[in-house]
Write an enzyme that holds these catalytic residues in place. Structure first.
Site, PDB file in Angstrom:
ATOM      1  N   TYR A   1      19.807  65.235  41.580  1.00  0.00           N
ATOM      2  CA  TYR A   1      21.242  65.004  41.456  1.00  0.00           C
ATOM      3  C   TYR A   1      21.616  64.424  40.089  1.00  0.00           C
ATOM      4  O   TYR A   1      22.759  64.548  39.668  1.00  0.00           O
ATOM      5  CB  TYR A   1      21.719  64.025  42.541  1.00  0.00           C
ATOM      6  CG  TYR A   1      22.014  64.653  43.876  1.00  0.00           C
ATOM      7  CD1 TYR A   1      21.019  65.278  44.621  1.00  0.00           C
ATOM      8  CD2 TYR A   1      23.304  64.592  44.413  1.00  0.00           C
ATOM      9  CE1 TYR A   1      21.296  65.826  45.858  1.00  0.00           C
ATOM     10  CE2 TYR A   1      23.583  65.143  45.651  1.00  0.00           C
ATOM     11  CZ  TYR A   1      22.580  65.758  46.371  1.00  0.00           C
ATOM     12  OH  TYR A   1      22.857  66.299  47.601  1.00  0.00           O
TER      13      TYR A   1
ATOM     14  N   LYS B   1       7.114  66.489  49.087  1.00  0.00           N
ATOM     15  CA  LYS B   1       6.500  67.800  48.880  1.00  0.00           C
ATOM     16  C   LYS B   1       5.363  67.576  47.877  1.00  0.00           C
ATOM     17  O   LYS B   1       5.326  68.180  46.794  1.00  0.00           O
ATOM     18  CB  LYS B   1       7.581  68.775  48.358  1.00  0.00           C
ATOM     19  CG  LYS B   1       7.156  70.229  48.318  1.00  0.00           C
ATOM     20  CD  LYS B   1       7.067  70.890  49.679  1.00  0.00           C
ATOM     21  CE  LYS B   1       6.474  72.282  49.553  1.00  0.00           C
ATOM     22  NZ  LYS B   1       6.156  72.907  50.853  1.00  0.00           N
TER      23      LYS B   1
ATOM     24  N   ASP C   1       8.949  70.497  54.533  1.00  0.00           N
ATOM     25  CA  ASP C   1       9.148  71.705  55.355  1.00  0.00           C
ATOM     26  C   ASP C   1       8.730  71.437  56.800  1.00  0.00           C
ATOM     27  O   ASP C   1       9.433  71.781  57.750  1.00  0.00           O
ATOM     28  CB  ASP C   1       8.405  72.916  54.760  1.00  0.00           C
ATOM     29  CG  ASP C   1       7.004  72.609  54.281  1.00  0.00           C
ATOM     30  OD1 ASP C   1       6.575  71.435  54.342  1.00  0.00           O
ATOM     31  OD2 ASP C   1       6.300  73.545  53.854  1.00  0.00           O
TER      32      ASP C   1
ATOM     33  N   ASP D   1      19.507  64.535  51.786  1.00  0.00           N
ATOM     34  CA  ASP D   1      20.789  65.195  51.991  1.00  0.00           C
ATOM     35  C   ASP D   1      20.637  66.295  53.039  1.00  0.00           C
ATOM     36  O   ASP D   1      21.385  66.379  54.012  1.00  0.00           O
ATOM     37  CB  ASP D   1      21.281  65.792  50.668  1.00  0.00           C
ATOM     38  CG  ASP D   1      22.590  66.540  50.842  1.00  0.00           C
ATOM     39  OD1 ASP D   1      23.480  66.001  51.518  1.00  0.00           O
ATOM     40  OD2 ASP D   1      22.709  67.667  50.323  1.00  0.00           O
TER      41      ASP D   1
ATOM     42  N   ASP E   1      21.814  66.252  57.474  1.00  0.00           N
ATOM     43  CA  ASP E   1      22.690  67.219  58.163  1.00  0.00           C
ATOM     44  C   ASP E   1      21.934  67.834  59.337  1.00  0.00           C
ATOM     45  O   ASP E   1      22.460  68.023  60.431  1.00  0.00           O
ATOM     46  CB  ASP E   1      23.129  68.348  57.222  1.00  0.00           C
ATOM     47  CG  ASP E   1      24.459  68.047  56.531  1.00  0.00           C
ATOM     48  OD1 ASP E   1      24.691  66.859  56.204  1.00  0.00           O
ATOM     49  OD2 ASP E   1      25.253  68.979  56.318  1.00  0.00           O
TER      50      ASP E   1
HETATM   51  C1  IPM Z   1      26.533  63.840  51.273  1.00  0.00           C
HETATM   52  C2  IPM Z   1      27.267  64.978  50.617  1.00  0.00           C
HETATM   53  C3  IPM Z   1      27.227  64.798  49.113  1.00  0.00           C
HETATM   54  C4  IPM Z   1      25.770  64.840  48.672  1.00  0.00           C
HETATM   55  C5  IPM Z   1      28.066  65.838  48.335  1.00  0.00           C
HETATM   56  C6  IPM Z   1      29.497  65.873  48.778  1.00  0.00           C
HETATM   57  C7  IPM Z   1      27.971  65.612  46.844  1.00  0.00           C
HETATM   58  O1  IPM Z   1      26.749  66.200  51.008  1.00  0.00           O
HETATM   59  O2  IPM Z   1      26.938  62.669  51.074  1.00  0.00           O
HETATM   60  O3  IPM Z   1      25.580  64.089  52.001  1.00  0.00           O
HETATM   61  O4  IPM Z   1      25.206  65.912  48.451  1.00  0.00           O
HETATM   62  O5  IPM Z   1      25.201  63.754  48.528  1.00  0.00           O
HETATM   63 MN    MN Z   2      25.190  66.047  52.547  1.00  0.00          MN
END
Ligand code: IPM
Ligand code: MN
Length: 364
Positions: A142, A190, A232, A256, A260
């Protein structure tokens, strides 16, 4: 208690869900005799529209002068499909994380018993799952330099960089959490391919051997365990055997993606809060994004943001009783099926964002 909270609603559903969290904070303040003062500031696409900068100086100074920051979400589709945009809303979030030094992102994943059937995963696999992803937030791909496009535009590159110092400070957070949780840290990397991952393994192992291997976990009465998993495989284990995990320690991009994915254990990403912690003021936000399709429709689930407010009270202000009152109210809301369409079955009646906020604020 008198506290000053910076409130950054951001884009998309941000303003709607933040409104509910503030409502709940006000209810808590009234019941427990606190005074919370809110200072609102712009971040993301709305800040670009207003002043050309997704994280303006004024917002930074409001955050720096606050006791904690409550943030909604960032992102606007008008930028997503425009790869040539010079400024993007997401840059505001990254700049905010970097300027506030928020290197540790804690994302707890704790399913609600009443919602086990909402997950696409089998109930017997997710029952008892309770983990936290400790995501490094100010390093890796990032932020690494160099990044960009070659002169002829044919090639693009990002750089993954980590220093021992960055790894050690986040690993410390993971071990400290393990002591008060279930005593088990899994480092996800990894290391079979990436040099940065090998540095993570070496640094985390050294720290463990030096300072944590003899520490006792309060809940298990045993010493803290550390194990390692390739990312993975971790992606697979998270959805096939989520009860294996307690504290998942990982770098920025892996964290990240995995957070999710882990959200499907709870049945809706609209339920998951997070805390971003550094050396200065801490920031609290739902893990979901700006959900532009739902903007202004009063259908977004406010619980992730309300639970983020609970984390804020506990972590930044030490108000554990108040935080637990909010958590209990959220549990009651879902038990009584007072929820938004993301949790309702087809044809089942549901509440609006605002009604869920009112309900939780009313019983807190
Ligand atoms: C998160 C989001 C952010 C990230 C984006 C919006 C930049 O997906 O906070 O998980 O990738 O960190
Ligand atoms: Mn995210």
């Amino acid at each position: 208690m008198n506290k000053n909270i910076a409130v950054l609603p951001g884009d998309g559903i941000g303003p709607e869900i933040i409104e509910q969290a503030v409502k709940v904070l006000d209810a808590v303040a009234k019941k427990y005799n606190h005074t919370f003062t809110y200072n609102y500031a712009l971040v993301g696409g709305c800040a670009i529209d207003e002043c050309g900068d997704p994280y303006p100086e004024q917002t930074h100074s409001i955050c720096c002068n606050a006791d904690a920051v409550l943030f909604g979400s960032i992102g606007d589709p008008k930028y997503d499909n425009n790869p040539t945009a010079k400024v993007r809303p997401e840059q505001g979030l990254l700049k905010m994380r970097k300027s506030l030094g928020l290197y540790a992102n804690l994302r707890p994943i704790e399913p609600f018993d009443a919602l086990l059937d909402k997950s696409p995963l089998k109930e017997e696999r997710i029952k008892g799952a309770n983990l936290v992803i400790v995501r490094e937030l100010t390093g890796g791909l990032y932020f690494g330099e160099p990044r960009g496009r070659s002169e002829n535009g044919e090639v693009a590159f990002d750089t993954c960089v980590y220093s021992k110092k960055e790894i050690e400070r986040i690993a410390r957070k993971a071990f400290e959490l393990a002591i008060i949780r279930k005593g088990h840290v899994t480092l996800v990397d990894k290391a079979n391919v990436l040099a940065t991952s090998r540095l993570w393994r070496e640094t985390v192992t050294d720290l463990y051997n030096r300072e944590y291997k003899d520490k006792i976990c309060k809940a298990t009465g045993e010493t803290i365990k550390l194990d390692y998993m390739f990312v993975d495989n971790a992606a697979m284990q998270l959805v096939t055997a989520p009860t294996f995990f307690d504290v998942v320690l990982t770098e920025n991009l892996f964290g990240d993606i995995l957070s999710d994915q882990a959200s499907v254990i709870t049945g809706s990403i609209g339920l998951l809060p997070s805390a971003s912690i550094g050396d200065k003021v801490a920031l609290y936000e739902p893990i979901h994004g700006s959900f532009p399709q739902a903007k202004g429709k009063n259908i977004a689930n406010p619980i992730a943001t309300i639970l983020s407010a609970a984390m804020l009270l506990e972590t930044s202000f030490g108000l554990t009783e108040e935080a637990n009152a909010i958590r209990k109210a959220c549990i009651k809301a879902v038990e009584n099926k007072k929820y938004t369409p993301d949790l309702a079955n087809p044809g089942q009646s549901c509440l609006t964002t605002q009604q869920v906020g009112d309900y939780i604020a009313g019983i807190v």
